[in-house]
Write a protein that holds these residues in place. Structure first.
Motif, PDB file in Angstrom:
ATOM      1  N   VAL C 174       0.880  -1.172   0.000  1.00 27.70           N
ATOM      2  CA  VAL C 174       0.000   0.000   0.000  1.00 27.70           C
ATOM      3  C   VAL C 174       0.914   1.217   0.000  1.00 27.70           C
ATOM      4  O   VAL C 174       1.823   1.313   0.835  1.00 27.70           O
ATOM      5  N   ASP C 175       0.710   2.124  -0.954  1.00 28.72           N
ATOM      6  CA  ASP C 175       1.621   3.268  -1.001  1.00 28.72           C
ATOM      7  C   ASP C 175       1.148   4.371  -0.057  1.00 28.72           C
ATOM      8  O   ASP C 175       0.148   4.235   0.653  1.00 28.72           O
ATOM      9  N   GLY C 176       1.900   5.442  -0.010  1.00 28.55           N
ATOM     10  CA  GLY C 176       1.619   6.507   0.934  1.00 28.55           C
ATOM     11  C   GLY C 176       0.288   7.199   0.723  1.00 28.55           C
ATOM     12  O   GLY C 176      -0.248   7.828   1.635  1.00 28.55           O
ATOM     13  N   PHE C 177      -0.235   7.122  -0.492  1.00 32.50           N
ATOM     14  CA  PHE C 177      -1.549   7.698  -0.781  1.00 32.50           C
ATOM     15  C   PHE C 177      -2.680   6.777  -0.339  1.00 32.50           C
ATOM     16  O   PHE C 177      -3.844   7.145  -0.405  1.00 32.50           O
ATOM     17  N   GLY C 178      -2.323   5.535   0.037  1.00 31.74           N
ATOM     18  CA  GLY C 178      -3.354   4.561   0.376  1.00 31.74           C
ATOM     19  C   GLY C 178      -3.763   3.693  -0.801  1.00 31.74           C
ATOM     20  O   GLY C 178      -4.677   2.881  -0.682  1.00 31.74           O
ATOM     21  N   ASN C 179      -3.082   3.835  -1.933  1.00 29.80           N
ATOM     22  CA  ASN C 179      -3.378   2.982  -3.083  1.00 29.80           C
ATOM     23  C   ASN C 179      -2.906   1.560  -2.787  1.00 29.80           C
ATOM     24  O   ASN C 179      -1.745   1.344  -2.446  1.00 29.80           O
ATOM     25  N   ALA C 180      -3.804   0.605  -2.925  1.00 31.52           N
ATOM     26  CA  ALA C 180      -3.473  -0.795  -2.660  1.00 31.52           C
ATOM     27  C   ALA C 180      -3.055  -1.435  -3.982  1.00 31.52           C
ATOM     28  O   ALA C 180      -3.873  -1.609  -4.883  1.00 31.52           O
ATOM     29  N   ILE C 181      -1.785  -1.768  -4.063  1.00 25.27           N
ATOM     30  CA  ILE C 181      -1.184  -2.234  -5.313  1.00 25.27           C
ATOM     31  C   ILE C 181      -1.178  -3.758  -5.309  1.00 25.27           C
ATOM     32  O   ILE C 181      -0.627  -4.384  -4.401  1.00 25.27           O
ATOM     33  N   THR C 182      -1.804  -4.343  -6.327  1.00 30.97           N
ATOM     34  CA  THR C 182      -1.911  -5.798  -6.412  1.00 30.97           C
ATOM     35  C   THR C 182      -0.811  -6.345  -7.325  1.00 30.97           C
ATOM     36  O   THR C 182      -0.091  -5.597  -7.986  1.00 30.97           O
ATOM     37  N   ASN C 183      -0.734  -7.653  -7.351  1.00 27.46           N
ATOM     38  CA  ASN C 183       0.181  -8.310  -8.292  1.00 27.46           C
ATOM     39  C   ASN C 183      -0.515  -8.692  -9.605  1.00 27.46           C
ATOM     40  O   ASN C 183       0.074  -9.386 -10.430  1.00 27.46           O
ATOM     41  N   ASN C 227       0.420  -2.453 -12.585  1.00 28.74           N
ATOM     42  CA  ASN C 227      -0.421  -3.452 -11.926  1.00 28.74           C
ATOM     43  C   ASN C 227      -1.789  -2.852 -11.624  1.00 28.74           C
ATOM     44  O   ASN C 227      -1.950  -1.630 -11.573  1.00 28.74           O
ATOM     45  N   VAL C 228      -2.755  -3.735 -11.391  1.00 28.70           N
ATOM     46  CA  VAL C 228      -4.066  -3.273 -10.944  1.00 28.70           C
ATOM     47  C   VAL C 228      -3.944  -2.691  -9.537  1.00 28.70           C
ATOM     48  O   VAL C 228      -3.240  -3.253  -8.679  1.00 28.70           O
ATOM     49  N   GLU C 229      -4.621  -1.591  -9.329  1.00 32.50           N
ATOM     50  CA  GLU C 229      -4.520  -0.851  -8.079  1.00 32.50           C
ATOM     51  C   GLU C 229      -5.924  -0.492  -7.609  1.00 32.50           C
ATOM     52  O   GLU C 229      -6.767  -0.108  -8.402  1.00 32.50           O
ATOM     53  N   LEU C 230      -6.153  -0.621  -6.312  1.00 30.07           N
ATOM     54  CA  LEU C 230      -7.437  -0.257  -5.713  1.00 30.07           C
ATOM     55  C   LEU C 230      -7.269   1.095  -5.039  1.00 30.07           C
ATOM     56  O   LEU C 230      -6.420   1.245  -4.151  1.00 30.07           O
ATOM     57  N   ALA C 231      -8.061   2.073  -5.460  1.00 29.62           N
ATOM     58  CA  ALA C 231      -7.801   3.449  -5.047  1.00 29.62           C
ATOM     59  C   ALA C 231      -9.087   4.173  -4.718  1.00 29.62           C
ATOM     60  O   ALA C 231     -10.191   3.700  -4.989  1.00 29.62           O
ATOM     61  N   VAL C 232      -8.911   5.334  -4.104  1.00 31.24           N
ATOM     62  CA  VAL C 232     -10.005   6.268  -3.853  1.00 31.24           C
ATOM     63  C   VAL C 232      -9.514   7.637  -4.291  1.00 31.24           C
ATOM     64  O   VAL C 232      -8.392   8.027  -3.942  1.00 31.24           O
ATOM     65  N   ASN C 233     -10.310   8.356  -5.051  1.00 28.38           N
ATOM     66  CA  ASN C 233      -9.913   9.701  -5.434  1.00 28.38           C
ATOM     67  C   ASN C 233      -9.834  10.571  -4.183  1.00 28.38           C
ATOM     68  O   ASN C 233     -10.812  10.716  -3.456  1.00 28.38           O
ATOM     69  N   GLU C 238      -6.954   1.478   0.456  1.00 27.41           N
ATOM     70  CA  GLU C 238      -6.850   0.347   1.382  1.00 27.41           C
ATOM     71  C   GLU C 238      -8.028   0.311   2.354  1.00 27.41           C
ATOM     72  O   GLU C 238      -8.526  -0.748   2.702  1.00 27.41           O
ATOM     73  N   ALA C 239      -8.449   1.490   2.803  1.00 32.52           N
ATOM     74  CA  ALA C 239      -9.557   1.556   3.746  1.00 32.52           C
ATOM     75  C   ALA C 239     -10.880   1.289   3.036  1.00 32.52           C
ATOM     76  O   ALA C 239     -11.701   0.495   3.504  1.00 32.52           O
ATOM     77  N   ALA C 240     -11.085   1.931   1.897  1.00 31.11           N
ATOM     78  CA  ALA C 240     -12.372   1.829   1.213  1.00 31.11           C
ATOM     79  C   ALA C 240     -12.613   0.406   0.708  1.00 31.11           C
ATOM     80  O   ALA C 240     -13.748  -0.070   0.674  1.00 31.11           O
ATOM     81  N   PHE C 241     -11.548  -0.274   0.297  1.00 28.55           N
ATOM     82  CA  PHE C 241     -11.688  -1.655  -0.177  1.00 28.55           C
ATOM     83  C   PHE C 241     -11.449  -2.655   0.949  1.00 28.55           C
ATOM     84  O   PHE C 241     -11.537  -3.866   0.731  1.00 28.55           O
ATOM     85  N   ASP C 242     -11.089  -2.140   2.123  1.00 27.14           N
ATOM     86  CA  ASP C 242     -10.885  -2.980   3.308  1.00 27.14           C
ATOM     87  C   ASP C 242      -9.868  -4.091   3.036  1.00 27.14           C
ATOM     88  O   ASP C 242     -10.151  -5.278   3.236  1.00 27.14           O
ATOM     89  N   VAL C 243      -8.709  -3.709   2.558  1.00 30.67           N
ATOM     90  CA  VAL C 243      -7.650  -4.688   2.272  1.00 30.67           C
ATOM     91  C   VAL C 243      -6.346  -4.278   2.942  1.00 30.67           C
ATOM     92  O   VAL C 243      -6.115  -3.103   3.208  1.00 30.67           O
ATOM     93  N   ARG C 244      -5.525  -5.272   3.209  1.00 29.38           N
ATOM     94  CA  ARG C 244      -4.201  -5.067   3.779  1.00 29.38           C
ATOM     95  C   ARG C 244      -3.174  -5.837   2.951  1.00 29.38           C
ATOM     96  O   ARG C 244      -3.552  -6.729   2.166  1.00 29.38           O
ATOM     97  N   VAL C 245      -1.912  -5.506   3.149  1.00 31.32           N
ATOM     98  CA  VAL C 245      -0.848  -6.233   2.452  1.00 31.32           C
ATOM     99  C   VAL C 245      -0.996  -7.717   2.739  1.00 31.32           C
ATOM    100  O   VAL C 245      -1.170  -8.122   3.896  1.00 31.32           O
ATOM    101  N   GLY C 246      -0.946  -8.520   1.682  1.00 30.75           N
ATOM    102  CA  GLY C 246      -1.054  -9.959   1.822  1.00 30.75           C
ATOM    103  C   GLY C 246      -2.465 -10.480   1.624  1.00 30.75           C
ATOM    104  O   GLY C 246      -2.661 -11.684   1.434  1.00 30.75           O
ATOM    105  N   ASP C 247      -3.463  -9.589   1.653  1.00 28.22           N
ATOM    106  CA  ASP C 247      -4.843 -10.039   1.451  1.00 28.22           C
ATOM    107  C   ASP C 247      -5.056 -10.495   0.000  1.00 28.22           C
ATOM    108  O   ASP C 247      -4.441  -9.975  -0.928  1.00 28.22           O
ATOM    109  N   THR C 248      -5.938 -11.436  -0.151  1.00 28.16           N
ATOM    110  CA  THR C 248      -6.322 -11.893  -1.487  1.00 28.16           C
ATOM    111  C   THR C 248      -7.246 -10.868  -2.141  1.00 28.16           C
ATOM    112  O   THR C 248      -8.090 -10.266  -1.478  1.00 28.16           O
ATOM    113  N   VAL C 249      -7.055 -10.704  -3.444  1.00 30.49           N
ATOM    114  CA  VAL C 249      -7.937  -9.836  -4.220  1.00 30.49           C
ATOM    115  C   VAL C 249      -8.502 -10.649  -5.372  1.00 30.49           C
ATOM    116  O   VAL C 249      -7.748 -11.248  -6.144  1.00 30.49           O
ATOM    117  N   SER C 250      -9.808 -10.659  -5.447  1.00 31.02           N
ATOM    118  CA  SER C 250     -10.501 -11.417  -6.483  1.00 31.02           C
ATOM    119  C   SER C 250     -11.206 -10.433  -7.406  1.00 31.02           C
ATOM    120  O   SER C 250     -12.006  -9.611  -6.945  1.00 31.02           O
TER     121      SER C 250
END
Lengths: 254, 254, 254
Positions: C174-183, C227-233, C238-250
């Motif tokens: 998760v970067d400093g902006f809160g963007n959750a970066i997937t593989n 990579n696909v990234e989960l973000a909020v403008n 990370e908060a809006a999608f309720d994910v943490r490093v290591g979590d599965t993303v489907s």
């Protein structure tokens, strides 16, 4: 010399530096990379305070909530300085100071399609800053990537009202020490050091420096930006005066 | 070379850099700008640990709770190094290390009235550091801004008591990893790696390195500053040993 | 040019810089010193993203939970770049990118007994990086401190599964902006901008850039790392999608 400022934290600024160093030998100087995220006005304030202390330079500025939209990427020429960043006003208050009376000129950047739509700091602004630096602040527009434009987005700060015995302004920013910096010019406190002033209805001493009062005590002073500042010696003025950015500040010094 | 250290956070250090670069081409190296605010002793500790690893340089140091008061601004010459900062002792422990046995000399800085009474880092220390750098560490006092003085403020660290089977000291600082660094010399643990020691009444292993114990486990070691350190492998020693800066640490190693 | 990256915070990186500058005039560029402490995989991810933007350089990398143990200290030659750090895999993903198809070569560092067993960044890696820089990335192994080795520790990232209408991956950072970066490779979203995707069972828009949705609104995008990234403008994905490093993303995009 190229200065760098952003709201990126780490490690994104390093990617910008790498890109610059691919084509330029410029000295790199970090201004700050922890500006409040996507807060154009706060960044514009700090750049206006800090950049005028630099010798002629190219200033790479990326606080860019509209990255990837149709907001333009621009170079702002201001006297012997150039600022490279998004056309969202973040560079303009600093540019007016740096221009030192000269006319500000703005050029739109077109480097073709950037590699990403989310990181123009790396893909647009860094290579543009290197181009401006290598071509020279007075000559870069001969490069086809830069075209002069007539209109641009500006940032303005709220104007205070100043009367003989009263001023009303706003908290512009709170610095890392907790000093609450207003938009009220320090001149209203001329000759009042050692006296008192009323801030939002409560009394406070007016002093030239923090340590003029005891540790933990409130004071009103004129900061290094020449504005009225609400402070606490060895403490946080924002908390002691109970103010936040954007709050109204009413000063009575009759 | 000019190093910079302060408790300023950002972006104030950039204003200091701009001022230096107006009159000097020196290489600039940041030491830290996140020293605990107005905490002269902690900054003095870290500067003593870090600055001796540098080649000859001018060190610009601004942790300055007395800015704008009558505390002097000084240059401390220590061997081939010079430290520029407030006369509050912050430079002295480092200067003793840098002097490497040579006599320390202190010069008061007088550049006339500074532009502000709240930001002498920008208005006094930065231009003074540039002057010292350009004139040379061995020659700057020929400039009229610098006058030798006989007295100055020092910083001392508390002395531990060390006996054959017992030492009593204090937590000097906690680093970013949570390692609690004491003033007890590492020599008390000589020959004890693999053994045990009692810390404030509780038992702990003595190990040469963090990963000698399991993740989350406590250990006592000798840190890179050559003092006894209370640590946790991949965790925070300050929490596990329940100590804070200034707390007494009692070691029994009978 | 020597870049520096670590999990040290401050002021320890300054000691490394001082040591380098004792024997080298290299330009120093900080990549980051706030990598999550002792988190080799996250550092390896960021280095892989950032270092390829640099021109040929020596990269000093110290995220080293095994400092002082028998883990080796190594130089990794990758094309025109060299990475200097612990043999724990932190350099390898970046090295593969920097090698650009050339073979990676690894050399063990032996500088004799280091001054400390807890700060090899200062006592081993910094002097080694200076040696590599001064001797040249293509020639340093002529120095007796460096011996080629056949085996080394690597870091791999989890592989996503990608199907025609579905992908399953993991949050890498998760970067400093809160963007959750997937593989998950960004290609799965090709042609889908303006459409919708299902993320862990909930619907979200697919957009090329953050500001394509309203402030505070969620989006799925392709970040600058492709990579696909989960973000909020203007918010934290990370908060809006309720994910943490290591979590599965489907992801379902039928």
């Amino acid at each position: 010399m190229i200065t760098l400022a952003s709201d990126f934290g780490t490690p994104y600024p390093a990617a910008m530096k790498g890109v610059v160093l691919q084509t330029s030998d410029a000295r790199l100087v970090d201004v700050a990379h922890d500006f409040p995220r996507q807060d154009v006005r706060t960044a514009a304030f700090w750049l206006r305070e800090v950049l005028p202390w630099f010798p002629p330079a190219v200033h790479l500025v990326v606080v860019d909530p509209g990255v990837g939209t149709d907001r333009a990427a621009v170079v702002v020429r201001a006297g012997e300085h150039a600022l490279v960043g998004p056309d969202n006003g973040v560079c303009l208050p600093a540019a007016r100071e740096l221009a030192a009376g000269a006319e500000i000129e703005v050029f739109e950047i077109d480097l073709g399609d950037p590699a990403s739509s989310t990181f123009h700091g790396r893909d647009v602004f860094a290579p543009a800053a290197a181009l401006v630096h290598e071509a020279g602040v007075d000559a870069f527009e001969s490069h086809e990537a830069f075209a002069p434009v007539d209109g641009w987005v500006d940032t303005s700060f709220p104007e205070p009202t100043v009367e003989d015995d009263h001023a009303e302004g706003e908290i512009l920013v709170v610095d890392g020490f907790g000093n609450a910096i207003t938009n009220v010019p320090g001149e209203v406190l001329d000759g009042r050091y050692g006296g008192r002033v009323t801030v939002n209805g409560a009394d406070a001493p007016v002093e030239p420096t923090y340590a003029a009062v005891g540790a933990g005590q409130r004071l009103v002073t004129v900061g290094s930006h020449e504005n009225v500042e609400l402070a606490v010696n060895r403490g946080r003025g924002e908390a002691a005066f109970d103010v936040r950015v954007g709050d109204t500040v009413s000063l009575d010094y009759s």
